[in-house]
Design an enzyme around this catalytic site. Structure first.
Site, PDB file in Angstrom:
ATOM      1  CG  ASP A   1      -1.962  -1.057   0.799  1.00  0.00           C
ATOM      2  OD1 ASP A   1      -2.683  -1.098   2.229  1.00  0.00           O
ATOM      3  OD2 ASP A   1      -1.902  -1.446   0.131  1.00  0.00           O
TER       4      ASP A   1
ATOM      5  CE  LYS B   1      -2.641 -24.690  -8.773  1.00  0.00           C
ATOM      6  NZ  LYS B   1      -2.447 -23.360  -9.314  1.00  0.00           N
TER       7      LYS B   1
ATOM      8  NE  ARG C   1     -11.867 -20.091  -8.010  1.00  0.00           N
ATOM      9  CZ  ARG C   1     -12.082 -19.760  -6.845  1.00  0.00           C
ATOM     10  NH1 ARG C   1     -12.185 -18.285  -6.575  1.00  0.00           N
ATOM     11  NH2 ARG C   1     -12.558 -20.527  -5.826  1.00  0.00           N
TER      12      ARG C   1
HETATM   13  S1  IVH Z   1      -8.336 -28.478 -12.203  1.00  0.00           S
HETATM   14  C1  IVH Z   1     -11.771 -29.204  -9.346  1.00  0.00           C
HETATM   15  N1  IVH Z   1      -6.194 -28.618 -13.650  1.00  0.00           N
HETATM   16  O1  IVH Z   1      -5.317 -23.607 -10.496  1.00  0.00           O
HETATM   17  C2  IVH Z   1     -10.623 -28.821  -9.983  1.00  0.00           C
HETATM   18  N2  IVH Z   1      -6.772 -26.605 -12.412  1.00  0.00           N
HETATM   19  O2  IVH Z   1      -5.404 -23.440  -7.530  1.00  0.00           O
HETATM   20  C3  IVH Z   1     -10.462 -27.824 -10.970  1.00  0.00           C
HETATM   21  N3  IVH Z   1      -5.145 -24.479 -12.758  1.00  0.00           N
HETATM   22  O3  IVH Z   1      -8.671 -22.320 -10.144  1.00  0.00           O
HETATM   23  C4  IVH Z   1      -9.129 -27.232 -11.271  1.00  0.00           C
HETATM   24  N4  IVH Z   1      -3.978 -25.618 -14.245  1.00  0.00           N
HETATM   25  O4  IVH Z   1      -7.303 -21.990 -12.449  1.00  0.00           O
HETATM   26  C5  IVH Z   1      -6.839 -27.911 -13.175  1.00  0.00           C
HETATM   27  N5  IVH Z   1      -4.315 -28.421 -15.083  1.00  0.00           N
HETATM   28  C6  IVH Z   1      -5.041 -27.891 -14.132  1.00  0.00           C
HETATM   29  C7  IVH Z   1      -4.944 -26.484 -13.937  1.00  0.00           C
HETATM   30  C8  IVH Z   1      -5.716 -25.942 -13.122  1.00  0.00           C
HETATM   31  C9  IVH Z   1      -4.139 -24.537 -13.601  1.00  0.00           C
HETATM   32  C10 IVH Z   1      -5.737 -23.586 -12.001  1.00  0.00           C
HETATM   33  C11 IVH Z   1      -7.155 -23.394 -12.056  1.00  0.00           C
HETATM   34  C12 IVH Z   1      -7.658 -23.472 -10.432  1.00  0.00           C
HETATM   35  C13 IVH Z   1      -6.507 -23.285  -9.624  1.00  0.00           C
HETATM   36  C14 IVH Z   1      -6.697 -23.949  -8.439  1.00  0.00           C
END
Ligand code: IVH
Length: 711
Positions: A57, A143, A164
């Site tokens: 901030d 991820k 989201r």
């Molecule tokens: S699956 C119920 N797969 O990570 C499962 N998420 O920390 C839903 N994300 O909000 C998520 N890569 O935006 C999934 N290969 C992947 C992903 C992934 C990135 C993000 C996604 C989620 C966040 C959760």
């Protein structure tokens, strides 16, 4: 993006040098104003739209102060749309319509070690209670470090794209998403259900990101701190031609029901419709999971993924099992993210200060020589508490290892004693609160030092009000930290209930710097719209330690109305004997431990807190808890049940989860309040007790019949 503050300092220093003095001051000011305006706008987007500021901030205030200063000295250069003329990006907040997702979008539980990953896998297996040696397949995919996107297709045509948001509803960014080539407007050879959602991540390829930043530098624009900030900022543009000019990409990783039995088949189907998907690995054991994690880690280390990833996501392949596992309040039980080890850097502790948290806990913070860790410039790191400082023997002037694990707050990992300088200074933990000056207390046998001055301590009231207005609580857009600070400073609010009297102070608000008629109206409208709230959110908004979203839901389910809760909590606080009924009633609720119950009792034992809650209730409408979506035809609806013996058709956790979906309350022991005892193999002493008390006993087969209505 964060390096700009040092850039400003440099400009300010440069200004004093003879060479720079020769430059035309106005031209230079114009350049700097343009630069500052861009910066502030980008930080506004991060702060207001994504709740993820990348600078403190103070640094943000410094940017604004500098802009105001320049505009005062060169009034000619002040443009009508200068950020100094508005408060954050409230305008764009309302510029995006909201879209409700077909199903909630959850976040994921994290694992940071093989043990944690394996514990998650074992827990899911226990929940499913499958026949011995039934293999459970987990699909591993990288991820992606971007931002989640929910695409809705009707008869194969893209009708909307949403961020989201709060998980229930996101912001409509359809126009912008349509500029992304990876997102098809029409699915190829579409043969799925009429309405579906495809979920995935919007991201930027590493090479495109590097090139883009190099170009920005050439144009004298400030580079983005990392590709995720860049992707999110680019998608949230009001002008979609700007989005179109950014190299955004999309990869799918989820879908609503498309009639497939496995995740793998679902992803193949998505790919056949033209949705880009990534490389996934199929794992059949914990060992496979660990190997796949190592594999993706090594690909990442060799820069062979091509885009930023921060872990590997593991999901159960069988969609029927995914459905059975369901989700807790925050995250699904069928998926987790195994995060890569954080990056570490060596830096120097320049100073240590203390911060007052929402609950009055005093946290020491190390101010370090700025270092780049995982793409972000870190200036501060947590030292947790007094004991941690002593245990690690951290001194001002020490060289230390700083660690930043994913998105969590950076922390000081260890001191490099071999590099200790004789001038390093031990830190004396203060005895007085840095915000209100009252004496600090340390609870016996705990490491936390606290200021118990609560709402009377300015630092705590800012936190408390911020928590109260946050998305998960009253969700009052436009009531961010800055606004709260201003309102407190001008005496417009002191406690959270004052927020609901702000409409009587419209004139005073409109006079405040940065608050025109429109901003004031927007804020007051947001406050009015928040006046009706569900019971669980209301409980959560009070910010009682240890009563987070999930405990708030349990309490709401148990007490059903705010009046019931307040009378029970007050009865509780008038007695300090844990053996008395109200207390044991509370600890008997599944999911409420004795320390949570103690916190609730302690909160209501402060007369000021009780008065505040009563005043709030008189100003807002707290909707009673309703089991609306639950099959209330079940004989267990609204009843209190206890399980005993070993269930053969499902695990205890699954049975508990189903019971809750049926609208029942699950208790651990039989009492006069128990309505049903569900009896598995070898009922034991609970069965005897139930028979003695005349509690109705239900066989496992009858329980299974009723619960099958849900699965
Ligand atoms: S699956 C119920 N797969 O990570 C499962 N998420 O920390 C839903 N994300 O909000 C998520 N890569 O935006 C999934 N290969 C992947 C992903 C992934 C990135 C993000 C996604 C989620 C966040 C959760």
């Amino acid at each position: 993006m964060v390096c700009e503050v040092s850039y400003i300092t440099k400009l300010m220093n440069d200004r004093d040098t003879k060479t720079k003095r020769a430059l035309d001051a106005e031209e230079k000011a114009e350049q700097e104003i343009r630069y500052l305006s861009d910066q502030i706008s980008e930080h506004d987007v991060l702060y207001y739209q994504f709740d993820s500021p990348s600078i403190s901030d103070e640094e943000y205030d410094l940017l604004r102060a500098r802009l105001r200063d320049l505009e005062m000295r060169f009034p000619k250069l002040k443009s009508q749309d200068s950020p100094s003329q508005r408060v954050g990006h409230l305008a764009s907040d309302s510029a995006f319509k909201k879209i409700k997702h077909l199903k909630p979008v959850f976040s994921l539980d994290n694992a940071f070690s093989d043990e944690q990953a394996s514990a998650f896998i074992e827990k899911s297996a226990r929940f499913l209670n499958l026949e011995k040696n039934t293999p459970i397949e987990w699909i591993a995919d990288p991820k992606i470090d971007g931002l989640a996107m929910v695409l809705r297709y009707v008869n194969g045509e893209l009708i909307s794209a949403a961020t989201r948001g709060n998980g229930e509803e996101g912001e409509d960014v359809t126009k912008n998403a349509k500029t992304i080539c990876d997102i098809p407007n029409s699915l190829i050879n579409y043969d799925g259900p009429s309405e579906i959602e495809i979920r995935g991540e919007v991201y930027i390829m590493e090479a495109d990101f590097q090139k883009m930043n190099a170009d920005r530098k050439k144009e004298d624009l400030v580079p983005f701190a990392n590709s995720r900030n860049c992707a999110s900022g680019s998608l949230r543009q009001l002008d979609d031609t700007i989005t179109a000019s950014r190299p955004l990409r999309f990869l799918g990783y989820g879908f609503t029901d498309i009639g497939e039995k496995s995740y793998e088949d679902g992803m193949k189907r998505l790919a056949s419709w033209g949705i880009p998907v990534q490389l996934s690995l199929r794992c059949r054991s914990v060992d496979d999971v660990i190997k796949s994690f190592r594999y993706f880690s090594s690909l990442r280390e060799k820069n062979r993924i091509g885009y930023a990833i921060d872990g590997v996501v593991y999901k159960i392949n069988n969609l029927e099992w995914q459905k059975r596992l369901g989700s807790s309040a925050r995250a699904p039980r069928f998926a987790f993210a195994y995060k890569f080890r954080s990056e570490e850097q060596i830096t120097t502790i320049e100073d240590i200060s203390v911060q007052v948290g929402r609950t009055g806990v005093i946290t020491p913070v190390a101010h370090v020589d700025p270092v780049l860790v995982g793409g972000v410039v870190v200036r501060r790191a947590s030292l947790h508490n007094e004991d941690e400082i002593s245990r690690k023997d951290v001194r001002i002037g020490d060289k230390v290892v700083l660690r930043r694990a994913g998105d969590v707050i950076p922390k000081i990992e260890s001191v490099i004693e071999s590099m200790r300088n004789s001038s390093s200074k031990p830190f004396n933990f203060p005895n007085l609160c840095p915000s209100c000056g009252s004496e600090l207390f340390r609870e016996p046998s705990k490491s936390a030092v606290k200021c118990i001055n609560s709402f009377a301590c300015p630092a705590q009231s800012i936190w408390k009000i911020r928590h109260f207005t946050s998305k998960q609580a009253f969700n009052i857009a436009g009531m961010g930290e800055q606004t709260i600070k201003t309102f407190i400073n001008f005496g417009l609010i002191r406690l959270v209930d004052d927020i609901f009297d702000l409409h009587q102070k419209r004139n005073q608000i409109e006079q405040l710097d940065g608050f025109g008629k429109k901003a004031t109206t927007n804020l007051l409208t947001a406050i009015e719209n928040s006046r009706e709230i569900s019971l669980d959110r209301f409980i959560f908004s009070l910010g009682i330690p240890e009563i987070g979203e999930s405990a708030s839901k349990e309490l709401a389910k148990h007490y059903l109305s705010i009046d019931n809760l307040v009378s029970a909590a007050c009865a509780l606080s008038s007695s300090y004997d844990p053996a008395i009924t109200p207390f044991s009633d509370l600890t008997n609720i599944d999911g409420i431990g004795s320390s949570t119950a103690t916190q609730l009792r302690d909160f209501f034992s402060f007369r000021d807190n009780e008065c505040l809650v009563r005043s709030l209730i008189s100003k807002v409408k707290v909707a009673p808890f309703s089991h609306e979506k639950i099959k209330n035809s079940s004989q267990f609806f609204g009843k209190t049940i206890v399980f005993t013996g070993r269930l053969e058709t499902m695990s205890r956790s699954e049975a508990k989860s189903i019971a809750e979906k049926l609208g029942a309350k699950v208790m651990n022991s039989v009492s006069s309040k128990t309505d049903f005892l569900i009896v598995g193999k070898g009922g034991g002493s609970k069965l005897e007790e139930a028979e003695y008390m005349g509690v109705q006993c239900v066989s496992e087969s009858e329980w299974a019949r009723q619960s099958s209505m849900l699965i």
